[in-house]
Design an enzyme around this catalytic site. Structure first.
Site, PDB file in Angstrom:
ATOM      1  N   ASP A   1     -10.014   5.150  -1.124  1.00 27.77           N
ATOM      2  CA  ASP A   1     -10.840   4.119  -0.355  1.00 27.77           C
ATOM      3  C   ASP A   1     -12.312   4.121  -0.143  1.00 27.77           C
ATOM      4  O   ASP A   1     -12.870   5.219  -0.252  1.00 27.77           O
ATOM      5  CB  ASP A   1     -10.322   4.539   1.178  1.00 27.77           C
ATOM      6  CG  ASP A   1      -8.969   3.999   1.373  1.00 27.77           C
ATOM      7  OD1 ASP A   1      -8.245   3.933   0.588  1.00 27.77           O
ATOM      8  OD2 ASP A   1      -8.664   3.754   2.802  1.00 27.77           O
TER       9      ASP A   1
ATOM     10  N   GLU B   1      -2.135   2.144  -4.681  1.00 28.69           N
ATOM     11  CA  GLU B   1      -2.152   3.720  -4.876  1.00 28.69           C
ATOM     12  C   GLU B   1      -3.416   4.405  -5.199  1.00 28.69           C
ATOM     13  O   GLU B   1      -3.016   5.452  -5.752  1.00 28.69           O
ATOM     14  CB  GLU B   1      -0.739   3.816  -5.927  1.00 28.69           C
ATOM     15  CG  GLU B   1      -0.874   3.255  -7.271  1.00 28.69           C
ATOM     16  CD  GLU B   1      -1.730   4.084  -7.894  1.00 28.69           C
ATOM     17  OE1 GLU B   1      -3.026   3.716  -8.114  1.00 28.69           O
ATOM     18  OE2 GLU B   1      -1.365   5.321  -9.059  1.00 28.69           O
TER      19      GLU B   1
ATOM     20  N   ASP C   1       0.786  -1.083   0.006  1.00 25.87           N
ATOM     21  CA  ASP C   1      -0.121   0.025   0.008  1.00 25.87           C
ATOM     22  C   ASP C   1       1.019   1.564  -0.007  1.00 25.87           C
ATOM     23  O   ASP C   1       1.605   1.531   0.894  1.00 25.87           O
ATOM     24  CB  ASP C   1      -0.870  -0.070   1.344  1.00 25.87           C
ATOM     25  CG  ASP C   1      -1.808   0.989   1.238  1.00 25.87           C
ATOM     26  OD1 ASP C   1      -2.154   1.466   0.334  1.00 25.87           O
ATOM     27  OD2 ASP C   1      -2.352   1.280   2.357  1.00 25.87           O
TER      28      ASP C   1
END
Ligand code: GAL
Length: 443
Positions: free
Chosen positions: A268, A246, A210
């Site tokens: 997200d 990303e 991440d």
């Protein structure tokens, strides 16, 4: 750390799940490692060349009509989109510990989700102790994971499940920035090889890598940095699903098929319909980039969290299936309401997600009501009638619009698991607000 005995069990399950490779630490001689590296690099490069007109089938063969050399008959890592559970959307940092992870593994088995394909148990951010040890190794937080990661990996493997772990390429993990996780130096920057070998030694099957802010914190560049970890994973004896994140910032679908098995396409997801609807919208132009071993990842499921209604829950999972997206559950599996477990367990929706041809749906019509379609390996078509509006809507399409051959098609409503009258032309359904009806057409 583990040694060879349990590895044979892991090897077998990996082979059964379609993973490539020779494993076992006793095989890691320099010559063999070089051969393995070349073989795995070839596999990744082979996958990378699988654009339009050179499509990799699920068995690793190619349907290319070119005169290129025959591809080795190695199975593809992540031949279908990974399915499982990930800790983040359920507990973020605050409640992550070994009990939560074991509970999720138990529930995947007990609720029949493992048998439906939900196999990966992924421990996301906040598993790390606040600093590396004196040898520079990452250590699991001893308060959250008093039994250690080795025993947790064994626990998960013993249930016939796969284990995944989170790392970050810069010097920080995301939780250090966004969740005030008090730690330092737990990113993999300048520890890439050491951290990759740790995954191998632990028996990890899936890496979530991440980005966080590695460009800002360490001046890193996306492609090079994710490529570095790809190369470290390729050195290992163990096939590891490589999931990178990303947030779609650098249009990873344009470069990541050469690097990773899946890449996030958006920021997200949050458990509210506008977030789900917006993410669906952002996938519309991405269908040509994904396929077996290389998936667009519109982020993990939020079903069971927040105020998603039953229709929104079914739309979230139904559209993720249309998108050939990974299905990573992120909620407490012991507290699922009947509509959520029913939606997660719908075998007809899962079959579309896991279709071996791996063709992500394209959007044929956009707006408040939408029509999406994908063709399936057996010649069937999957069609989604998506209602983004706030009231029920009659959504109509035709055999021609969805790209099916003229003729009579039988129709199965995969969402409700009921047959509908056959058609040779019009298709029309009333769809609930924020709902989807997924149809499977067979000729
Ligand atoms: C975010 C990522 C989430 C989760 C979190 C952990 O950047 O998108 O899925 O992994 O970091 O801190």
């Amino acid at each position: 750390m583990k040694d060879t005995a349990p590895v044979h069990v892991k090897d077998q399950s990996a082979v059964e799940d379609g993973h490539a490779g020779v494993r076992g630490r006793n095989t890691r001689t320099p010559t063999l490692r070089l051969l393995l590296t070349l073989a795995l690099s070839g596999l990744i490069l082979g996958l990378a060349s699988c654009g339009k007109g050179d499509h990799a089938d699920a068995d690793g063969s190619s349907t290319s009509t070119s005169t290129s050399r025959p591809r080795p008959a190695e199975p593809i890592v992540a031949a279908t989109p990974p399915m499982g559970w990930n800790s983040w959307n359920q507990v973020r940092c605050h409640d992550l510990d070994e009990a939560v992870v074991k509970q999720a593994a138990d529930a995947l088995v007990r609720r029949g989700l493992k048998d439906l394909g939900y196999r990966y148990v992924v421990v996301d951010d906040c598993w790390q102790a606040p600093s590396r040890d004196s040898a520079g190794a990452l250590v699991a937080d001893p308060i959250r994971f008093p039994s250690g990661l080795e025993s947790l990996v064994d626990y998960v493997h013993d249930k016939g499940l796969k284990f995944g772990l989170y790392l970050a390429p810069g010097s920080e993990t995301c939780a250090m920035h966004w969740d005030d996780y008090a730690a330092s130096g737990i990113g993999s920057y300048r520890h890439e090889r050491q951290d990759a070998e740790m995954l191998d030694e632990l028996g990890v099957d899936y890496l979530k890598y991440d980005w966080c802010r590695a460009d800002e914190t360490d001046g890193l560049e996306h492609q090079k940095t994710f490529g570095l970890m790809r190369d470290e994973l390729a050195r290992l004896d163990r096939p590891i699903v490589y999931s990178i994140s990303e947030y779609g910032d650098t249009k990873p679908w344009t470069w990541a098929p050469k690097v990773a098995n899946l890449w996030r396409t958006t920021s997200d997801i949050i458990p509210f319909w506008p977030s789900v609807a917006s993410i669906i919208d952002q996938q519309a132009e991405l269908h040509s980039f994904s396929g077996p071993g290389r998936w667009n990842d519109p982020d993990m499921l939020q079903v069971g969290n927040g105020p998603l209604t039953p229709d929104e829950t079914r739309a979230h999972i139904g559209m993720w299936a249309m998108l050939a997206a990974p299905l990573m559950i992120g909620t407490d599996l012991d507290k699922l309401t009947p509509d959520v477990i029913d939606a997660l367990s719908n075998p007809e929706i899962i079959a579309i997600d896991q279709d071996p041809a791996g063709r992500q749906a394209s959007r044929l019509r956009s707006g408040e009501t939408e029509v999406w379609a994908r063709s399936l390996a057996d010649g069937d078509m999957a069609v989604a009638l998506l209602n983004k509006g706030d009231g029920p809507a009659e959504i109509s399409t035709t055999i021609t619009e969805v790209g099916a051959q003229p003729g009579s098609w039988s129709i199965r409503n995969a969402s409700t698991r009921k047959d509908l009258p056959a058609t040779d032309g019009p298709i029309s359904e009333t769809v609930a607000p924020h709902g989807v009806t997924v149809l499977r057409l067979s000729s």
